[in-house]
Design a protein around this motif. Structure first.
Motif, PDB file in Angstrom:
ATOM      1  N   UNK A  88       7.082 -11.878   5.349  1.00 22.36           N
ATOM      2  CA  UNK A  88       7.737 -12.827   6.552  1.00 22.36           C
ATOM      3  C   UNK A  88       9.241 -12.374   6.332  1.00 22.36           C
ATOM      4  N   UNK A  89       9.200 -12.687   4.556  1.00 16.45           N
ATOM      5  CA  UNK A  89      10.549 -12.479   4.467  1.00 16.45           C
ATOM      6  C   UNK A  89      10.795 -10.741   4.620  1.00 16.45           C
ATOM      7  N   UNK A  90      10.216  -9.818   4.217  1.00 13.64           N
ATOM      8  CA  UNK A  90      10.210  -8.427   3.625  1.00 13.64           C
ATOM      9  C   UNK A  90      11.554  -8.106   4.388  1.00 13.64           C
ATOM     10  N   UNK A  91      11.323  -7.995   5.854  1.00 15.69           N
ATOM     11  CA  UNK A  91      11.918  -7.336   7.299  1.00 15.69           C
ATOM     12  C   UNK A  91      12.870  -8.088   7.726  1.00 15.69           C
ATOM     13  N   UNK A  92      13.687  -9.529   6.891  1.00 15.68           N
ATOM     14  CA  UNK A  92      14.890 -10.150   7.039  1.00 15.68           C
ATOM     15  C   UNK A  92      15.893 -10.618   5.690  1.00 15.68           C
ATOM     16  N   UNK A  93      17.733  -9.982   6.038  1.00 14.07           N
ATOM     17  CA  UNK A  93      18.255 -10.111   4.930  1.00 14.07           C
ATOM     18  C   UNK A  93      18.472 -11.444   5.089  1.00 14.07           C
TER      19      UNK A  93
ATOM     20  N   UNK B 141      10.483  -3.152   7.783  1.00 13.44           N
ATOM     21  CA  UNK B 141      10.271  -3.815   6.770  1.00 13.44           C
ATOM     22  C   UNK B 141       8.310  -4.513   7.982  1.00 13.44           C
ATOM     23  N   UNK B 142       8.537  -4.811   9.354  1.00 19.77           N
ATOM     24  CA  UNK B 142       8.326  -5.999  10.432  1.00 19.77           C
ATOM     25  C   UNK B 142       7.232  -4.926   9.556  1.00 19.77           C
ATOM     26  N   UNK B 143       6.934  -3.560  10.700  1.00 19.96           N
ATOM     27  CA  UNK B 143       5.896  -3.278  10.922  1.00 19.96           C
ATOM     28  C   UNK B 143       4.544  -3.429   9.978  1.00 19.96           C
ATOM     29  N   UNK B 144       5.645  -2.788   9.034  1.00 22.50           N
ATOM     30  CA  UNK B 144       4.201  -2.917   7.424  1.00 22.50           C
ATOM     31  C   UNK B 144       3.699  -4.438   7.061  1.00 22.50           C
TER      32      UNK B 144
ATOM     33  N   UNK C  65      -4.509  -4.772  -0.287  1.00 21.51           N
ATOM     34  CA  UNK C  65      -6.124  -4.317   0.591  1.00 21.51           C
ATOM     35  C   UNK C  65      -4.754  -3.943   1.909  1.00 21.51           C
ATOM     36  N   UNK C  66      -3.840  -5.541   2.416  1.00 24.53           N
ATOM     37  CA  UNK C  66      -3.216  -5.090   3.232  1.00 24.53           C
ATOM     38  C   UNK C  66      -1.865  -4.343   3.106  1.00 24.53           C
ATOM     39  N   UNK C  67      -1.404  -4.518   1.315  1.00 23.44           N
ATOM     40  CA  UNK C  67      -0.096  -3.755   1.205  1.00 23.44           C
ATOM     41  C   UNK C  67       0.079  -2.348   1.881  1.00 23.44           C
ATOM     42  N   UNK C  68      -1.798  -1.769   0.796  1.00 26.45           N
ATOM     43  CA  UNK C  68      -1.794  -0.718   1.197  1.00 26.45           C
ATOM     44  C   UNK C  68      -1.890  -0.022   2.579  1.00 26.45           C
ATOM     45  N   UNK C  69      -2.498  -0.449   4.113  1.00 26.24           N
ATOM     46  CA  UNK C  69      -2.920  -0.556   4.832  1.00 26.24           C
ATOM     47  C   UNK C  69      -1.180  -0.673   5.605  1.00 26.24           C
ATOM     48  N   UNK C  70      -0.203  -1.525   4.885  1.00 27.39           N
ATOM     49  CA  UNK C  70       0.911  -1.968   5.956  1.00 27.39           C
ATOM     50  C   UNK C  70       1.759  -0.589   5.761  1.00 27.39           C
ATOM     51  N   UNK C  71       1.879  -0.010   4.673  1.00 23.08           N
ATOM     52  CA  UNK C  71       3.166   0.813   3.773  1.00 23.08           C
ATOM     53  C   UNK C  71       2.424   1.823   4.238  1.00 23.08           C
TER      54      UNK C  71
END
Length: 396
Positions: free
Chosen positions: A147-152, A174-177, A373-379
């Motif tokens: 949640x924090x990755x896509x917000x400044x 980043x919210x897409x990933x 796994x979620x990291x790789x797929x999201x990225x």
């Protein structure tokens, strides 16, 4: 150099390995590792220690203030009675656990990820009758970091990008990933948790809060919630205005003391975890890393895995100095990547302070296998949808 590897890296790697294997002594190992690195640099390199630590002081004070302050926030939130009411509004099957993870991610998008993880842990303890699996704890940390990755304003690293001149809209990609990662993590983690301990269908009969009417008339509950809201608002405001959320959080805690005594015991309980994280952050800051490899999507993907063991703040600082990164991909990589191991992010350390079983690194990796796994797929979803679009100029 030893085997063509700087001694500092070998000492840091030994520290991380010790933390992973002997998690019952993680604090002693982390502090001992820091002293060994400092001692080596003073002896072999005549390192200027005071200027370096003076430069790192604001970051250290902020981390210390947030970890202790949000532990107090969690206690006020727990005693407000609201966590006991959550089973009434969450689905009675695995989808209840998934919805809780989504709520944590949403909260983290406008509040610091440490607070989001701590609040999520409080609710999880209540709705799962005190039996929360390590895999679900890993999912809570992943949700707070996603949640924090896509917000400044949701993570220290994204705030650093914003201050350095990266447009906020570039980070929101980043919210897409994050959405893809949390779909994967949420489903697997919630199903596993439901098998481990089903979600409670109803709040206990002894719940402090029994309906909206009582919560309205109860001044005790109302003031608890006011204190919680003050701490959240103070942290968010001072993060935007001062880039120092701990200041606003503690100002709100002191104001809240007019309503309820400050639960200092919670801060004392969180102190060991805070010192542990600070020791790792300082150790990472002493590594002889002058620059990262050339910016590319390959490098960015690798930085996510590095973030699981190496503090993401100096990594982000190096990336901003170097320039040429796709900031949305980098925000997801360094933000979410730390979720893969419990000591890879401040949110993970905060959760481990409340749930000591989470410090078992082997169990974290085994039960939380879906986090990487979620990291790789999201990225790769974000990369394939929007491509690699680096900023040619360095961030200013």
């Amino acid at each position: 150099m030893l085997f063509n590897i700087p001694i500092e890296f070998l000492l840091f790697a030994g520290t991380l390995l010790g933390v992973a294997v002997w998690h019952e002594r993680n604090l002693q190992i982390a502090v001992g590792g820091l002293f060994s690195i400092v001692g080596y640099k003073l002896w072999a390199q005549h390192f200027a220690l005071l200027p370096h630590f003076t430069h790192e002081a604001p970051l250290i004070l902020n981390l210390l203030g947030l970890l202790l302050g949000f532990a107090i926030l969690a206690k006020h939130f727990e005693e407000s009675g609201l966590p006991d009411l959550m089973p009434r509004y969450l689905p009675d099957d695995w989808k209840g656990g998934w919805l809780l993870l989504i709520m944590i991610a949403v909260i983290s998008s406008f509040l610091d990820n440490i607070a989001a993880a701590i609040l999520g842990g409080v609710v999880a303890r209540r709705v799962f009758a005190g039996r929360v699996s390590v895999g679900y704890l890993a999912a809570i940390v992943a949700a707070s970091n996603a949640g924090g990755a896509g917000s400044v304003v949701g993570d220290t690293t994204t705030t650093m990008m914003w201050i350095a001149g990266v447009p906020a809209l570039h980070v929101t990609k980043a919210f897409i990933a994050s959405a893809v990662a949390m779909t994967v993590v949420g489903i697997f983690a919630s199903r596993a948790q439901q098998r481990y301990q089903p979600i409670r269908k109803d709040p206990p009969a002894s719940s402090m809060v029994d309906g909206i009417e009582l919560s309205v008339v109860s001044s005790v509950i109302a003031t608890r919630l006011i204190t919680v809201a003050l701490i959240i608002a103070g942290a968010a405001t001072s993060n935007i205005l001062l880039d120092f959320p701990a200041a606003g959080a503690w100002l709100a805690i002191l104001i809240g003391a007019w309503f309820h005594p400050i639960p200092w015991r919670e801060a004392r309980n969180a102190f060991g975890g805070a010192i542990f994280l600070i020791a790792l952050v300082l150790s990472a800051s002493l590594m002889p890393v002058a620059a990262l490899p050339a910016a590319s999507w390959h490098t960015t993907l690798g930085l996510g895995f590095v973030s699981a063991v190496f503090d993401n703040i100096p990594l982000t600082a190096l990336a901003l100095t170097q320039g040429g990164y796709d900031w949305g991909l980098l925000a997801f990589a360094v933000g979410y990547g730390g979720s893969m191991i419990w000591f890879g992010s401040s949110a993970g350390v905060a959760i481990a302070s409340s749930f000591p079983e989470a410090k078992n690194t082997g169990l974290w990796l085994k039960q939380g296998w879906y986090v990487p796994v979620g990291y790789v797929l999201g990225y790769f979803t974000l990369l394939l949808l929007l491509g690699w679009h680096p900023d040619i100029l360095q961030a200013k």
